[in-house]
Design a protein around this motif. Structure first.
Motif, PDB file in Angstrom:
ATOM      1  N   ARG A 174     -28.532  73.014  19.936  1.00 33.90           N
ATOM      2  CA  ARG A 174     -27.763  71.923  19.334  1.00 33.90           C
ATOM      3  C   ARG A 174     -28.532  70.605  19.441  1.00 33.90           C
ATOM      4  O   ARG A 174     -28.580  69.830  18.474  1.00 33.90           O
ATOM      5  N   GLU A 175     -29.121  70.337  20.618  1.00 31.10           N
ATOM      6  CA  GLU A 175     -29.887  69.103  20.809  1.00 31.10           C
ATOM      7  C   GLU A 175     -31.099  69.065  19.886  1.00 31.10           C
ATOM      8  O   GLU A 175     -31.387  68.026  19.278  1.00 31.10           O
ATOM      9  N   LYS A 176     -31.798  70.178  19.771  1.00 27.76           N
ATOM     10  CA  LYS A 176     -32.983  70.236  18.915  1.00 27.76           C
ATOM     11  C   LYS A 176     -32.588  70.025  17.454  1.00 27.76           C
ATOM     12  O   LYS A 176     -33.254  69.290  16.722  1.00 27.76           O
ATOM     13  N   PHE A 177     -31.508  70.666  17.032  1.00 23.64           N
ATOM     14  CA  PHE A 177     -31.046  70.504  15.663  1.00 23.64           C
ATOM     15  C   PHE A 177     -30.663  69.049  15.397  1.00 23.64           C
ATOM     16  O   PHE A 177     -31.079  68.460  14.398  1.00 23.64           O
ATOM     17  N   ALA A 178     -29.888  68.473  16.311  1.00 26.99           N
ATOM     18  CA  ALA A 178     -29.426  67.094  16.134  1.00 26.99           C
ATOM     19  C   ALA A 178     -30.591  66.107  16.082  1.00 26.99           C
ATOM     20  O   ALA A 178     -30.545  65.122  15.328  1.00 26.99           O
ATOM     21  N   SER A 179     -31.630  66.365  16.843  1.00 24.02           N
ATOM     22  CA  SER A 179     -32.772  65.446  16.850  1.00 24.02           C
ATOM     23  C   SER A 179     -33.697  65.654  15.645  1.00 24.02           C
ATOM     24  O   SER A 179     -34.547  64.809  15.378  1.00 24.02           O
ATOM     25  N   SER A 180     -33.511  66.760  14.924  1.00 18.22           N
ATOM     26  CA  SER A 180     -34.399  67.045  13.789  1.00 18.22           C
ATOM     27  C   SER A 180     -33.850  66.551  12.452  1.00 18.22           C
ATOM     28  O   SER A 180     -34.538  66.613  11.443  1.00 18.22           O
ATOM     29  N   LEU A 227     -21.934  70.739  13.669  1.00 18.72           N
ATOM     30  CA  LEU A 227     -22.781  70.137  14.696  1.00 18.72           C
ATOM     31  C   LEU A 227     -22.646  70.841  16.042  1.00 18.72           C
ATOM     32  O   LEU A 227     -23.567  70.832  16.847  1.00 18.72           O
ATOM     33  N   GLU A 228     -21.493  71.466  16.284  1.00 20.42           N
ATOM     34  CA  GLU A 228     -21.243  72.144  17.558  1.00 20.42           C
ATOM     35  C   GLU A 228     -21.242  73.664  17.373  1.00 20.42           C
ATOM     36  O   GLU A 228     -20.420  74.368  17.956  1.00 20.42           O
ATOM     37  N   PHE A 229     -22.191  74.152  16.575  1.00 25.01           N
ATOM     38  CA  PHE A 229     -22.300  75.582  16.280  1.00 25.01           C
ATOM     39  C   PHE A 229     -22.559  76.400  17.547  1.00 25.01           C
ATOM     40  O   PHE A 229     -23.059  75.883  18.532  1.00 25.01           O
ATOM     41  N   THR A 230     -22.210  77.670  17.473  1.00 22.34           N
ATOM     42  CA  THR A 230     -22.527  78.615  18.539  1.00 22.34           C
ATOM     43  C   THR A 230     -23.430  79.686  17.947  1.00 22.34           C
ATOM     44  O   THR A 230     -23.032  80.386  17.014  1.00 22.34           O
ATOM     45  N   PRO A 231     -24.652  79.808  18.463  1.00 23.74           N
ATOM     46  CA  PRO A 231     -25.576  80.806  17.913  1.00 23.74           C
ATOM     47  C   PRO A 231     -25.148  82.225  18.270  1.00 23.74           C
ATOM     48  O   PRO A 231     -24.451  82.456  19.252  1.00 23.74           O
ATOM     49  N   HIS A 232     -25.580  83.158  17.444  1.00 27.97           N
ATOM     50  CA  HIS A 232     -25.313  84.563  17.711  1.00 27.97           C
ATOM     51  C   HIS A 232     -26.231  85.056  18.821  1.00 27.97           C
ATOM     52  O   HIS A 232     -27.334  84.569  18.997  1.00 27.97           O
ATOM     53  N   TYR A 233     -25.762  86.032  19.570  1.00 30.05           N
ATOM     54  CA  TYR A 233     -26.543  86.692  20.620  1.00 30.05           C
ATOM     55  C   TYR A 233     -26.990  88.002  19.995  1.00 30.05           C
ATOM     56  O   TYR A 233     -26.216  88.948  19.880  1.00 30.05           O
ATOM     57  N   GLN A 257     -27.765  62.574   7.322  1.00 31.53           N
ATOM     58  CA  GLN A 257     -27.460  64.008   7.254  1.00 31.53           C
ATOM     59  C   GLN A 257     -26.381  64.382   8.265  1.00 31.53           C
ATOM     60  O   GLN A 257     -25.503  65.196   7.973  1.00 31.53           O
ATOM     61  N   LYS A 258     -26.436  63.783   9.447  1.00 29.45           N
ATOM     62  CA  LYS A 258     -25.426  64.067  10.474  1.00 29.45           C
ATOM     63  C   LYS A 258     -24.036  63.684   9.987  1.00 29.45           C
ATOM     64  O   LYS A 258     -23.053  64.371  10.266  1.00 29.45           O
ATOM     65  N   LYS A 259     -23.947  62.578   9.257  1.00 33.96           N
ATOM     66  CA  LYS A 259     -22.652  62.110   8.762  1.00 33.96           C
ATOM     67  C   LYS A 259     -22.036  63.092   7.766  1.00 33.96           C
ATOM     68  O   LYS A 259     -20.823  63.143   7.614  1.00 33.96           O
TER      69      LYS A 259
END
Length: 111
Positions: free
Chosen positions: A72-78, A92-98, A83-85
């Motif tokens: 999430r941090e890496k995505f938000a900083s990229s 923005l608070e996605f949960t990745p698949h395992y 775009q964030k708006k």
């Protein structure tokens, strides 16, 4: 022909980890007993399984939690502020698949 197909419910078999497993990064003890759903079948030695996060042990859950935070941090900083708006809170608070790539021999059907 592989015996599993997309959307099949499976459990990772419990067995001893061999030196060859470690060398090939094929199977590890912490994977035993995890459940999930087959997402894609590339062949008998390559079956993508989306793991049920709730079936994981405490250590795996902690690793998943830390990894999610970093992603999430890496995505938000990229992306830029504009775009964030445009993104929702859920996006923005996605949960990745395992996901794990496994061999057919290491899977048991949950039918």
């Amino acid at each position: 022909m592989p015996k599993f197909k997309e959307n099949d419910r499976v459990r990772i078999a419990t067995r001893e980890t061999t030196p060859e497993d470690r060398m090939m990064n094929r199977y590890f003890d912490h994977m035993a007993g995890l459940t999930g759903t087959v997402q894609n079948v590339y062949g008998r030695d390559q079956i993508a399984v989306k793991i049920d996060v709730e079936s994981a042990g405490a250590v795996a859950l902690d690793v998943h939690k830390v990894s999610t935070k970093r992603m999430r941090e890496k995505f938000a900083s990229s992306i830029g502020e504009e775009q964030k708006k445009e993104l929702t809170k859920e996006e923005l608070e996605f949960t990745p698949h395992y996901m794990l790539l496994l061999r057919e021999a290491d899977l048991e059907s949950l039918k």
